[in-house]
Design an enzyme around this catalytic site. Sequence first.
Site, PDB file in Angstrom:
ATOM      1  N   ASN A   1       0.862  -1.179   0.000  1.00  0.00           N
ATOM      2  CA  ASN A   1       0.000   0.000   0.000  1.00  0.00           C
ATOM      3  C   ASN A   1       0.908   1.241   0.000  1.00  0.00           C
ATOM      4  O   ASN A   1       1.693   1.437   0.928  1.00  0.00           O
ATOM      5  CB  ASN A   1      -0.895  -0.045   1.244  1.00  0.00           C
ATOM      6  CG  ASN A   1      -1.836   1.129   1.311  1.00  0.00           C
ATOM      7  OD1 ASN A   1      -1.422   2.267   1.107  1.00  0.00           O
ATOM      8  ND2 ASN A   1      -3.094   0.874   1.614  1.00  0.00           N
ATOM      9  N   HIS A  25       1.116   6.135   1.885  1.00  0.00           N
ATOM     10  CA  HIS A  25       1.879   7.064   2.714  1.00  0.00           C
ATOM     11  C   HIS A  25       3.142   7.591   2.042  1.00  0.00           C
ATOM     12  O   HIS A  25       3.777   8.500   2.569  1.00  0.00           O
ATOM     13  CB  HIS A  25       2.119   6.460   4.094  1.00  0.00           C
ATOM     14  CG  HIS A  25       0.808   6.258   4.803  1.00  0.00           C
ATOM     15  ND1 HIS A  25      -0.066   7.301   5.033  1.00  0.00           N
ATOM     16  CD2 HIS A  25       0.175   5.145   5.246  1.00  0.00           C
ATOM     17  CE1 HIS A  25      -1.159   6.838   5.613  1.00  0.00           C
ATOM     18  NE2 HIS A  25      -1.038   5.533   5.748  1.00  0.00           N
ATOM     19  N   ARG A  79       4.562  18.519   1.146  1.00  0.00           N
ATOM     20  CA  ARG A  79       5.243  19.655   0.534  1.00  0.00           C
ATOM     21  C   ARG A  79       4.672  20.064  -0.820  1.00  0.00           C
ATOM     22  O   ARG A  79       5.166  20.996  -1.440  1.00  0.00           O
ATOM     23  CB  ARG A  79       6.725  19.315   0.335  1.00  0.00           C
ATOM     24  CG  ARG A  79       7.549  19.408   1.583  1.00  0.00           C
ATOM     25  CD  ARG A  79       7.733  20.871   1.961  1.00  0.00           C
ATOM     26  NE  ARG A  79       8.355  21.005   3.256  1.00  0.00           N
ATOM     27  CZ  ARG A  79       9.656  21.199   3.444  1.00  0.00           C
ATOM     28  NH1 ARG A  79      10.478  21.250   2.431  1.00  0.00           N
ATOM     29  NH2 ARG A  79      10.134  21.333   4.658  1.00  0.00           N
ATOM     30  N   HIS A 116      -5.363   3.723  -1.924  1.00  0.00           N
ATOM     31  CA  HIS A 116      -6.694   4.128  -1.456  1.00  0.00           C
ATOM     32  C   HIS A 116      -6.970   5.553  -1.940  1.00  0.00           C
ATOM     33  O   HIS A 116      -6.327   6.498  -1.484  1.00  0.00           O
ATOM     34  CB  HIS A 116      -6.711   4.057   0.080  1.00  0.00           C
ATOM     35  CG  HIS A 116      -8.043   4.337   0.696  1.00  0.00           C
ATOM     36  ND1 HIS A 116      -8.267   4.204   2.051  1.00  0.00           N
ATOM     37  CD2 HIS A 116      -9.226   4.736   0.173  1.00  0.00           C
ATOM     38  CE1 HIS A 116      -9.519   4.519   2.327  1.00  0.00           C
ATOM     39  NE2 HIS A 116     -10.131   4.863   1.195  1.00  0.00           N
ATOM     40  N   ARG A 142      -9.050   8.337  -1.457  1.00  0.00           N
ATOM     41  CA  ARG A 142     -10.043   8.821  -0.488  1.00  0.00           C
ATOM     42  C   ARG A 142     -10.846   9.975  -1.067  1.00  0.00           C
ATOM     43  O   ARG A 142     -10.361  10.710  -1.921  1.00  0.00           O
ATOM     44  CB  ARG A 142      -9.345   9.285   0.796  1.00  0.00           C
ATOM     45  CG  ARG A 142      -8.975   8.163   1.731  1.00  0.00           C
ATOM     46  CD  ARG A 142      -8.358   8.719   2.998  1.00  0.00           C
ATOM     47  NE  ARG A 142      -8.214   7.686   4.001  1.00  0.00           N
ATOM     48  CZ  ARG A 142      -9.132   7.419   4.939  1.00  0.00           C
ATOM     49  NH1 ARG A 142     -10.234   8.139   5.022  1.00  0.00           N
ATOM     50  NH2 ARG A 142      -8.923   6.467   5.812  1.00  0.00           N
ATOM     51  N   ARG A 184      -6.540  12.906   0.489  1.00  0.00           N
ATOM     52  CA  ARG A 184      -5.487  13.337   1.419  1.00  0.00           C
ATOM     53  C   ARG A 184      -4.123  12.742   1.064  1.00  0.00           C
ATOM     54  O   ARG A 184      -3.102  13.258   1.470  1.00  0.00           O
ATOM     55  CB  ARG A 184      -5.854  12.998   2.859  1.00  0.00           C
ATOM     56  CG  ARG A 184      -5.849  11.529   3.145  1.00  0.00           C
ATOM     57  CD  ARG A 184      -6.088  11.249   4.615  1.00  0.00           C
ATOM     58  NE  ARG A 184      -7.448  11.535   5.019  1.00  0.00           N
ATOM     59  CZ  ARG A 184      -8.007  11.028   6.113  1.00  0.00           C
ATOM     60  NH1 ARG A 184      -7.302  10.242   6.911  1.00  0.00           N
ATOM     61  NH2 ARG A 184      -9.247  11.288   6.433  1.00  0.00           N
ATOM     62  N   GLU A 234      -8.379   0.695  -3.323  1.00  0.00           N
ATOM     63  CA  GLU A 234      -9.234   0.763  -2.131  1.00  0.00           C
ATOM     64  C   GLU A 234     -10.160   1.946  -2.298  1.00  0.00           C
ATOM     65  O   GLU A 234      -9.714   3.050  -2.649  1.00  0.00           O
ATOM     66  CB  GLU A 234      -8.384   0.956  -0.883  1.00  0.00           C
ATOM     67  CG  GLU A 234      -7.690  -0.282  -0.431  1.00  0.00           C
ATOM     68  CD  GLU A 234      -6.871  -0.028   0.820  1.00  0.00           C
ATOM     69  OE1 GLU A 234      -7.084   0.995   1.498  1.00  0.00           O
ATOM     70  OE2 GLU A 234      -6.002  -0.849   1.089  1.00  0.00           O
ATOM     71  N   THR A 270      -6.987   6.866   9.915  1.00  0.00           N
ATOM     72  CA  THR A 270      -6.826   5.737   9.018  1.00  0.00           C
ATOM     73  C   THR A 270      -8.117   4.931   9.055  1.00  0.00           C
ATOM     74  O   THR A 270      -9.030   5.282   9.805  1.00  0.00           O
ATOM     75  CB  THR A 270      -5.613   4.873   9.451  1.00  0.00           C
ATOM     76  OG1 THR A 270      -5.460   3.779   8.534  1.00  0.00           O
ATOM     77  CG2 THR A 270      -5.793   4.323  10.856  1.00  0.00           C
ATOM     78  N   THR A 271      -8.194   3.872   8.251  1.00  0.00           N
ATOM     79  CA  THR A 271      -9.432   3.082   8.207  1.00  0.00           C
ATOM     80  C   THR A 271      -9.584   2.352   9.540  1.00  0.00           C
ATOM     81  O   THR A 271      -8.857   1.408   9.831  1.00  0.00           O
ATOM     82  CB  THR A 271      -9.369   2.078   7.036  1.00  0.00           C
ATOM     83  OG1 THR A 271      -8.913   2.779   5.883  1.00  0.00           O
ATOM     84  CG2 THR A 271     -10.726   1.472   6.766  1.00  0.00           C
ATOM     85  N   GLU A 305     -11.246  -9.000   2.788  1.00  0.00           N
ATOM     86  CA  GLU A 305      -9.980  -8.692   3.460  1.00  0.00           C
ATOM     87  C   GLU A 305     -10.312  -8.526   4.934  1.00  0.00           C
ATOM     88  O   GLU A 305     -11.157  -7.694   5.297  1.00  0.00           O
ATOM     89  CB  GLU A 305      -9.338  -7.420   2.891  1.00  0.00           C
ATOM     90  CG  GLU A 305      -8.027  -7.093   3.609  1.00  0.00           C
ATOM     91  CD  GLU A 305      -7.192  -6.035   2.901  1.00  0.00           C
ATOM     92  OE1 GLU A 305      -7.242  -5.941   1.654  1.00  0.00           O
ATOM     93  OE2 GLU A 305      -6.481  -5.306   3.610  1.00  0.00           O
ATOM     94  N   HIS A 315      -3.967  -4.309   7.608  1.00  0.00           N
ATOM     95  CA  HIS A 315      -4.030  -3.190   8.560  1.00  0.00           C
ATOM     96  C   HIS A 315      -3.136  -3.425   9.773  1.00  0.00           C
ATOM     97  O   HIS A 315      -3.377  -4.314  10.574  1.00  0.00           O
ATOM     98  CB  HIS A 315      -5.443  -2.860   9.036  1.00  0.00           C
ATOM     99  CG  HIS A 315      -5.536  -1.409   9.429  1.00  0.00           C
ATOM    100  ND1 HIS A 315      -5.940  -0.426   8.565  1.00  0.00           N
ATOM    101  CD2 HIS A 315      -5.201  -0.784  10.568  1.00  0.00           C
ATOM    102  CE1 HIS A 315      -5.870   0.741   9.171  1.00  0.00           C
ATOM    103  NE2 HIS A 315      -5.421   0.553  10.388  1.00  0.00           N
ATOM    104  N   GLY A 319       1.090  -1.332   4.325  1.00  0.00           N
ATOM    105  CA  GLY A 319       1.540  -0.018   3.882  1.00  0.00           C
ATOM    106  C   GLY A 319       2.374   0.738   4.879  1.00  0.00           C
ATOM    107  O   GLY A 319       3.576   0.882   4.734  1.00  0.00           O
TER     108      GLY A 319
HETATM  109  N1  PXP Z   1      -5.883  -2.896   3.744  1.00  0.00           N
HETATM  110  C1  PXP Z   1      -6.849  -1.948   3.808  1.00  0.00           C
HETATM  111  C2  PXP Z   1      -8.195  -2.292   3.273  1.00  0.00           C
HETATM  112  C3  PXP Z   1      -6.581  -0.671   4.323  1.00  0.00           C
HETATM  113  O1  PXP Z   1      -7.551   0.251   4.372  1.00  0.00           O
HETATM  114  C4  PXP Z   1      -5.275  -0.380   4.771  1.00  0.00           C
HETATM  115  C5  PXP Z   1      -4.960   0.981   5.318  1.00  0.00           C
HETATM  116  O2  PXP Z   1      -5.140   1.934   4.354  1.00  0.00           O
HETATM  117  C6  PXP Z   1      -4.297  -1.382   4.653  1.00  0.00           C
HETATM  118  C7  PXP Z   1      -4.629  -2.626   4.166  1.00  0.00           C
HETATM  119  C8  PXP Z   1      -2.874  -1.134   5.038  1.00  0.00           C
HETATM  120  O3  PXP Z   1      -2.773  -0.867   6.391  1.00  0.00           O
HETATM  121  P1  PXP Z   1      -1.386  -0.393   6.968  1.00  0.00           P
HETATM  122  O4  PXP Z   1      -1.037   0.890   6.283  1.00  0.00           O
HETATM  123  O5  PXP Z   1      -1.636  -0.250   8.423  1.00  0.00           O
HETATM  124  O6  PXP Z   1      -0.384  -1.478   6.651  1.00  0.00           O
END
Ligand code: PXP
Length: 275
Positions: free
Chosen positions: A23, A26, A34, A59, A61, A65, A86, A116-117, A167, A210, A232
């Site tokens: 993922n 970030h 920046r 993702h 959003r 963001r 996502e 976060t989710t 998931e 997650h 991620g």
């Molecule tokens: N899977 C899903 C569906 C998510 O929403 C997220 C967070 O955006 C992740 C995986 C990855 O989570 P993490 O960034 O904590 O590894």
Amino acid sequence: MTAVPSPRARQGPGAPPIRLGINIDHVATLRNARGGRHPDPLRAATLAVEAGANNITAHLREDRRHITDDDIARLIAAELAPLNLEMAATPEMLAIALKAMPHAACLVPEKRTERTTEGGLDILGQHNLLAPVVSQLVDAGIHVSLFIAAELCQIETAARLRAPAIEIHVGAWCDALAEGRARDAEAEWRLICDGARAAHELGLEVHAGHGLNYATAETIAALPELVELNIGHFLVGEAIFVGLAESVRRMRAAMDKGRQTLRHSDTEIRVGGGT
Ligand code: PXP
């Protein structure tokens, strides 16, 4: 070190390796701090795939963001690896997905105020809202997964919605381990094991994600029903210290090691609280 119950091997040592979906949200978070184009999530995705990631997860959003529409367009055009988009189940995101045609789409809950989710999608409560979204994505040939807690009622609803995959949100397990709450961790782990098995028996493909780090990814990779982990924040954080390619290589190695424990079905697996 916190002891957690082991999964029972249900498929034997021949189970396939688990896919790693990186993922890259970030990387975009850092870029957006920046403005401009650096660091570029596309470059991160390229490096991650070269280092052993199988899929790219991003993702988009509602508030953009981190990942932007342009990021998605460039990721699709680059064809580095299958893209897992996502998305919230909104008309806007559905239209974007049907136009972009990613390989996969993971439907997630989304709140503007969350960092976060925070939890899984309540697909039982939102069945009627989700049903047309799932069916339009599936009919378009997009591999749909639903990001849910490992609760039987949610899992059964996923099967009723005819989503091919779920998931499992494993954030509560990861948090409990990180905070040294062993009992909570064991309870969460049991839910994950039982949920993965129930989903598999219902014919659903099972992913998890997650909050995973090297240790928890190694542990969970031993669950034979799991075919994909999406990771991620930890990998991007580790990249600061060891570089992105190295963090992906270490994660790949941890997952492969975990998968090997399928051979030791009744031994205890130990998970460290750190990275
Ligand atoms: N899977 C899903 C569906 C998510 O929403 C997220 C967070 O955006 C992740 C995986 C990855 O989570 P993490 O960034 O904590 O590894």
